[in-house]
Design a protein around this motif. Structure first.
Motif, PDB file in Angstrom:
ATOM      1  N   UNK A 143      -0.188   1.493  12.669  1.00 29.89           N
ATOM      2  CA  UNK A 143      -0.607   3.019  12.836  1.00 29.89           C
ATOM      3  C   UNK A 143       0.370   4.010  12.446  1.00 29.89           C
ATOM      4  N   UNK A 144       1.254   3.459  12.000  1.00 31.24           N
ATOM      5  CA  UNK A 144       2.294   4.658  11.583  1.00 31.24           C
ATOM      6  C   UNK A 144       2.333   4.770  10.070  1.00 31.24           C
ATOM      7  N   UNK A 145       1.657   3.989   9.466  1.00 31.12           N
ATOM      8  CA  UNK A 145       1.575   3.958   7.780  1.00 31.12           C
ATOM      9  C   UNK A 145       0.344   4.385   7.498  1.00 31.12           C
ATOM     10  N   UNK A 146      -0.056   5.704   6.795  1.00 31.72           N
ATOM     11  CA  UNK A 146      -1.594   5.704   6.359  1.00 31.72           C
ATOM     12  C   UNK A 146      -1.470   5.207   5.157  1.00 31.72           C
ATOM     13  N   UNK A 147      -2.784   4.667   5.027  1.00 26.72           N
ATOM     14  CA  UNK A 147      -3.101   3.872   3.636  1.00 26.72           C
ATOM     15  C   UNK A 147      -3.348   4.751   2.323  1.00 26.72           C
ATOM     16  N   UNK A 148      -3.744   5.921   2.697  1.00 27.74           N
ATOM     17  CA  UNK A 148      -4.046   7.009   1.774  1.00 27.74           C
ATOM     18  C   UNK A 148      -2.435   7.535   0.996  1.00 27.74           C
ATOM     19  N   UNK A 182       0.806  -1.256   0.104  1.00 31.05           N
ATOM     20  CA  UNK A 182       0.012   0.108  -0.002  1.00 31.05           C
ATOM     21  C   UNK A 182       0.766   1.143  -0.203  1.00 31.05           C
ATOM     22  N   UNK A 183       2.198   1.192  -0.192  1.00 31.88           N
ATOM     23  CA  UNK A 183       3.185   2.505  -0.181  1.00 31.88           C
ATOM     24  C   UNK A 183       2.735   3.010  -1.535  1.00 31.88           C
TER      25      UNK A 183
END
Length: 53
Positions: free
Chosen positions: A36-41, A9-10
């Protein structure tokens, strides 16, 4: 396996910077794996890229 899936999802820009070894200095694999540190958008990833996610 779930951690590797999160890397799918990067944002393309972030992937390109990692492959070119131009990622932000504090960006580590450990930080990428923290859900929780990696936004999906992608837009949110790009905004948080400057603050090293």
């Amino acid at each position: 396996m779930g951690q590797v899936l999160l890397l799918a999802f990067l944002s393309p820009e972030l992937v390109e910077s990692i492959l070119a070894a131009q990622q932000p200095a504090g960006l580590t694999a450990q930080k990428l794996f923290w859900r929780d540190r990696l936004p999906l958008r992608w837009e949110e990833q790009e905004r948080s890229r400057g603050s090293v996610m």
